[in-house]
Scaffold this motif. Structure first.
Motif, PDB file in Angstrom:
ATOM      1  N   ALA A   1       5.191  22.974  54.653  1.00 18.96           N
ATOM      2  CA  ALA A   1       5.495  22.677  53.914  1.00 18.96           C
ATOM      3  C   ALA A   1       3.358  22.084  52.780  1.00 18.96           C
ATOM      4  O   ALA A   1       2.807  22.281  52.767  1.00 18.96           O
ATOM      5  N   GLU A   2       3.199  20.981  54.081  1.00 17.46           N
ATOM      6  CA  GLU A   2       1.628  20.392  54.553  1.00 17.46           C
ATOM      7  C   GLU A   2       0.014  21.366  54.745  1.00 17.46           C
ATOM      8  O   GLU A   2      -0.369  21.562  54.405  1.00 17.46           O
ATOM      9  N   ALA A   3       1.256  22.108  56.095  1.00 12.75           N
ATOM     10  CA  ALA A   3      -0.124  23.421  55.926  1.00 12.75           C
ATOM     11  C   ALA A   3       0.006  24.599  54.655  1.00 12.75           C
ATOM     12  O   ALA A   3      -0.943  24.925  54.636  1.00 12.75           O
ATOM     13  N   VAL A   4       1.348  24.746  53.903  1.00 10.81           N
ATOM     14  CA  VAL A   4       1.065  25.745  53.374  1.00 10.81           C
ATOM     15  C   VAL A   4       0.072  25.559  51.875  1.00 10.81           C
ATOM     16  O   VAL A   4      -0.067  26.262  51.400  1.00 10.81           O
ATOM     17  N   ALA A   5       0.575  24.003  51.809  1.00  6.35           N
ATOM     18  CA  ALA A   5      -0.356  23.849  50.812  1.00  6.35           C
ATOM     19  C   ALA A   5      -1.990  23.346  50.530  1.00  6.35           C
ATOM     20  O   ALA A   5      -2.196  23.591  49.862  1.00  6.35           O
ATOM     21  N   GLY A   6      -2.024  23.429  52.292  1.00  2.00           N
ATOM     22  CA  GLY A   6      -3.584  23.798  51.994  1.00  2.00           C
ATOM     23  C   GLY A   6      -4.190  25.282  51.528  1.00  2.00           C
ATOM     24  O   GLY A   6      -5.147  25.037  51.326  1.00  2.00           O
TER      25      GLY A   6
ATOM     26  N   THR B   1       8.762  33.405  49.076  1.00  2.00           N
ATOM     27  CA  THR B   1       9.079  33.466  50.751  1.00  2.00           C
ATOM     28  C   THR B   1       8.875  32.144  51.425  1.00  2.00           C
ATOM     29  O   THR B   1       9.412  32.016  52.358  1.00  2.00           O
ATOM     30  N   ILE B   2       7.921  31.442  50.494  1.00  9.15           N
ATOM     31  CA  ILE B   2       7.620  29.896  51.177  1.00  9.15           C
ATOM     32  C   ILE B   2       9.447  29.583  51.157  1.00  9.15           C
ATOM     33  O   ILE B   2       9.994  28.399  51.711  1.00  9.15           O
ATOM     34  N   TYR B   3       9.407  29.201  49.940  1.00  8.78           N
ATOM     35  CA  TYR B   3      10.789  28.288  49.324  1.00  8.78           C
ATOM     36  C   TYR B   3      12.115  29.093  50.262  1.00  8.78           C
ATOM     37  O   TYR B   3      13.065  27.481  50.745  1.00  8.78           O
ATOM     38  N   LYS B   4      12.394  29.775  50.734  1.00  7.33           N
ATOM     39  CA  LYS B   4      13.338  30.227  51.648  1.00  7.33           C
ATOM     40  C   LYS B   4      12.761  30.208  52.525  1.00  7.33           C
ATOM     41  O   LYS B   4      14.417  29.695  52.469  1.00  7.33           O
ATOM     42  N   ALA B   5      12.155  30.086  53.333  1.00  8.18           N
ATOM     43  CA  ALA B   5      11.918  29.840  54.380  1.00  8.18           C
ATOM     44  C   ALA B   5      11.968  28.320  54.284  1.00  8.18           C
ATOM     45  O   ALA B   5      12.539  27.931  55.975  1.00  8.18           O
ATOM     46  N   LEU B   6      11.914  27.106  53.949  1.00  6.04           N
ATOM     47  CA  LEU B   6      11.730  25.724  53.741  1.00  6.04           C
ATOM     48  C   LEU B   6      13.935  25.401  53.662  1.00  6.04           C
ATOM     49  O   LEU B   6      13.831  24.840  54.035  1.00  6.04           O
TER      50      LEU B   6
ATOM     51  N   ILE C   1       2.668  38.132  51.906  1.00  5.04           N
ATOM     52  CA  ILE C   1       4.141  37.533  52.432  1.00  5.04           C
ATOM     53  C   ILE C   1       4.260  37.813  53.868  1.00  5.04           C
ATOM     54  O   ILE C   1       3.959  36.302  54.493  1.00  5.04           O
ATOM     55  N   SER C   2       3.472  38.371  54.805  1.00  3.68           N
ATOM     56  CA  SER C   2       3.212  38.292  56.015  1.00  3.68           C
ATOM     57  C   SER C   2       2.415  37.081  56.083  1.00  3.68           C
ATOM     58  O   SER C   2       2.666  36.557  57.563  1.00  3.68           O
ATOM     59  N   HIS C   3       1.464  37.506  55.626  1.00  2.00           N
ATOM     60  CA  HIS C   3       0.407  36.072  55.992  1.00  2.00           C
ATOM     61  C   HIS C   3       0.852  34.713  56.061  1.00  2.00           C
ATOM     62  O   HIS C   3       0.188  33.796  56.663  1.00  2.00           O
ATOM     63  N   THR C   4       1.982  34.492  54.058  1.00  2.00           N
ATOM     64  CA  THR C   4       2.692  33.273  54.163  1.00  2.00           C
ATOM     65  C   THR C   4       3.158  33.430  55.568  1.00  2.00           C
ATOM     66  O   THR C   4       3.234  31.914  56.159  1.00  2.00           O
ATOM     67  N   LEU C   5       4.302  34.611  55.864  1.00  2.00           N
ATOM     68  CA  LEU C   5       5.166  33.686  56.909  1.00  2.00           C
ATOM     69  C   LEU C   5       4.548  33.318  58.115  1.00  2.00           C
ATOM     70  O   LEU C   5       4.221  32.571  59.265  1.00  2.00           O
ATOM     71  N   GLU C   6       2.922  33.885  59.049  1.00  4.47           N
ATOM     72  CA  GLU C   6       2.412  33.850  59.675  1.00  4.47           C
ATOM     73  C   GLU C   6       2.311  32.560  60.006  1.00  4.47           C
ATOM     74  O   GLU C   6       2.778  31.792  61.018  1.00  4.47           O
ATOM     75  N   LEU C   7       1.421  31.685  58.039  1.00  7.85           N
ATOM     76  CA  LEU C   7       1.786  30.954  58.163  1.00  7.85           C
ATOM     77  C   LEU C   7       2.324  29.871  58.764  1.00  7.85           C
ATOM     78  O   LEU C   7       2.557  29.022  59.579  1.00  7.85           O
ATOM     79  N   ILE C   8       3.834  30.310  57.790  1.00  6.97           N
ATOM     80  CA  ILE C   8       4.950  29.645  58.429  1.00  6.97           C
ATOM     81  C   ILE C   8       5.602  29.595  59.387  1.00  6.97           C
ATOM     82  O   ILE C   8       5.637  28.215  60.692  1.00  6.97           O
ATOM     83  N   ILE C   9       5.434  30.749  60.783  1.00  8.32           N
ATOM     84  CA  ILE C   9       5.716  29.911  62.434  1.00  8.32           C
ATOM     85  C   ILE C   9       4.609  30.183  63.075  1.00  8.32           C
ATOM     86  O   ILE C   9       5.415  28.845  63.845  1.00  8.32           O
ATOM     87  N   GLU C  10       3.650  29.651  62.382  1.00  4.87           N
ATOM     88  CA  GLU C  10       2.830  29.396  63.216  1.00  4.87           C
ATOM     89  C   GLU C  10       3.058  27.603  63.494  1.00  4.87           C
ATOM     90  O   GLU C  10       2.750  26.939  64.522  1.00  4.87           O
ATOM     91  N   THR C  11       3.134  27.091  62.138  1.00  2.11           N
ATOM     92  CA  THR C  11       3.538  26.308  62.788  1.00  2.11           C
ATOM     93  C   THR C  11       4.624  25.141  62.259  1.00  2.11           C
ATOM     94  O   THR C  11       4.731  24.183  63.149  1.00  2.11           O
ATOM     95  N   ALA C  12       5.625  26.207  62.183  1.00  2.00           N
ATOM     96  CA  ALA C  12       6.917  25.377  62.674  1.00  2.00           C
ATOM     97  C   ALA C  12       7.105  25.382  64.489  1.00  2.00           C
ATOM     98  O   ALA C  12       7.531  24.561  64.391  1.00  2.00           O
ATOM     99  N   GLU C  13       6.205  26.491  64.999  1.00  2.00           N
ATOM    100  CA  GLU C  13       6.546  26.519  66.416  1.00  2.00           C
ATOM    101  C   GLU C  13       6.233  25.579  66.889  1.00  2.00           C
ATOM    102  O   GLU C  13       6.295  24.953  67.831  1.00  2.00           O
ATOM    103  N   ALA C  14       4.599  25.689  66.183  1.00  2.00           N
ATOM    104  CA  ALA C  14       4.106  24.069  67.022  1.00  2.00           C
ATOM    105  C   ALA C  14       5.248  22.975  66.826  1.00  2.00           C
ATOM    106  O   ALA C  14       4.361  22.117  66.860  1.00  2.00           O
TER     107      ALA C  14
END
Length: 500
Positions: free
Chosen positions: A43-48, A124-129, A150-163
């Motif tokens: 959430a912090e990463a996406v908010a940025g 997309t953010i909501y479903k991932a969270l 959508i793909s740009h959003t998901l790449e950011l989410i995936i990178e942050t979550a896996e880290a």
């Protein structure tokens, strides 16, 4: 070289599903605290990046306002996440020490999620969270008209979550996107649940998959202004809701139903607040933008401003106009204004009293697959109660803007970007969908009553755990008699405190 995108999409779908089911097995071992830590980081990463993502989605889809999309992105990353932190979804989620019962939250498994073109980023953010919070793997099928954002959003989410420790493969998305690939995802044996949001064309495929379906669609929701309402406030609420993101919020009003005795006051208030009443000729011209002569929908008009719509339809409106009004008498299949228009356009109906208004609202709710959301502006609790009891609707909102009340911003409904449409039979829930909708609840109950005998004449219940089981063999008739006696005595024992 000839490339078959359908075959590539199907193959990629199979790979994603197989990877997800293995990754979810690891994720299912995570504690709630560990999952919450990942949710917070994402959430912090996406908010940025909320501003950039809002602009990107508005430009890509050519619908809505980026400023309002930004507000939704921030809402999901802040208010929604704050509410998420109050929930427990995995492990022990509830316990009653006195009754000796316990609820265990268990993730459903692999979720397939289809995202809309209307609110691609925030949904997309909501479903991932939600998936992260509830310990589920999730595979996205982006809408082709919003695939970039959508793909740009998901790449950011995936990178942050896996880290942050998320197993690889728990969040993924289909590429290339095709109907065949999406169908393969929904029908794959690994898939446990399908979420279809704002993609009604894929609903039939989702339902034939045999998997549970959560459907979050838009609605043909009316707003009833009853004679006891604060008219100025009701009109301001309706306009602020219907002009938000140019009318594409799922719970936003599609029509206004007005008590006849206040109709002129409502018309005056609408005009004061920059609404424009179209002539019948202008109504016909505008309807031609939305629908072909055979009644099918045209593409490219969702989420356009009132000014743009009027210009394309060939008529002029004042520069300050933000909302277009079409006065109608009847709900009819051949009338375009009886249908949902995901734009700042409202139909206006006048009815003699609240009973007639009640019938009109039911007609509108059932006209187009919806029964989604209904708003009533009233100071009469009796009328409000009648509407709540009788309307075939997923949610009733009272004295609030529908777009904001439905998503839980101006009400205490759960803050959500997925508003279930289950009252029309399209999905398994009509809730404001939350992470709790993505889990099974395993019930644990300790034995608290014992039986000394199953012989039928006397069954003694004790407020302690049994020490022994019945020892002798019973005939079938003895068993049937004993079971009936047990049930009778159990009912008496359970109801006894209420009768004291």
């Amino acid at each position: 070289m000839i490339v078959d995108n359908d075959l590539l999409s199907i193959q990629h779908a199979r790979i994603l599903a197989e990877n997800a089911v293995e990754a979810q097995k690891k994720l299912a071992t995570f504690s709630q605290d560990k999952l919450d830590a990942i949710v917070t980081k994402v959430a912090e990463a996406v908010a940025g990046e909320a501003h950039a993502l809002a602009v990107m989605s508005a430009e890509e889809t050519d619908g809505g306002r980026w400023q309002d999309k930004l507000a939704k992105n921030r809402f999901v990353c802040t208010a929604v996440v704050d509410r998420f932190m109050e929930l427990r979804c995995v492990g022990v989620i509830a316990e009653d020490c006195e009754a000796e019962t316990r609820d265990i939250g268990v993730p459903v498994g692999v979720i397939v999620a289809l995202c809309p073109v209307t609110s691609p980023v925030s949904t997309t953010i909501y479903k991932a969270l939600m998936a992260l919070k509830s310990g589920n793997a999730i595979i996205f099928s982006p809408h082709p008209l919003a695939a970039k954002s959508i793909s740009h959003t998901l790449e950011l989410i995936i990178e942050t979550a896996e880290a942050s420790g998320l197993p690889e493969g728990c969040i993924s998305y289909l590429k290339p996107v095709s109907k065949s690939g999406t169908a393969e995802l929904m029908n794959h044996p690994a898939t446990a649940l399908v979420m279809v949001t704002g993609v009604p064309g894929m609903l039939a495929s989702a339902r034939t998959s045999g998997k549970p379906v959560i459907y979050g669609g838009t609605g043909n929701g009316p707003a009833f202004i009853e004679r006891s309402a604060n008219i100025d406030q009701a009109v301001r609420d309706i306009i602020s809701s219907k002009t938000f993101d140019n009318g594409i919020a799922p719970s936003a009003e599609q029509s206004i139903v007005v008590d006849a005795c206040i109709a002129e006051d409502v018309r005056s208030a609408l005009r004061r607040n920059n609404a424009y009443f179209m002539s019948e000729k202008e109504c016909e011209a505008l309807a031609g933008l939305f629908f072909r002569t055979d009644g099918t929908r045209r593409h490219g008009v969702v989420g356009l401003s009132a000014q743009t719509l009027a210009k394309r339809a060939g008529f002029s409106i004042p520069a300050e106009t933000t909302l277009l009004i079409a006065e109608r008498n009847y709900v009819a299949a051949e009338d375009p204004y009886s249908r949902e228009l995901l734009s700042p356009v409202l139909a206006l109906y006048v009815e003699a009293d609240w009973l007639d208004a009640c019938e009109k609202c039911i007609e509108l709710l059932l006209h187009e697959r919806n029964s989604h959301t209904l708003v009533i502006h009233s100071g009469d609790e009796g009328v409000i109660h009648q509407f709540a009891m009788k309307k075939p609707v997923g949610r009733l909102l009272v004295n609030t803007p529908a777009a904001f009340g439905g998503m839980g911003a101006t009400t205490n409904l759960f803050p959500s970007m997925i508003l279930g449409s289950g009252s029309a039979g399209h999905g398994i829930t009509s809730d404001n969908v939350s992470p709790r909708n993505l889990i099974y609840v395993r019930k644990v109950g300790y034995g608290v009553r014992g039986m000394n005998s199953l012989t039928g004449a006397s069954v003694q219940y004790e407020n302690k755990r049994p020490n022994s089981a019945a020892s002798r063999q019973l005939s079938d008739s003895d068993k049937e008699q004993a079971i009936r006696q047990i049930l009778s005595e159990a009912i008496k024992a359970l109801s006894a405190p209420a009768n004291k």
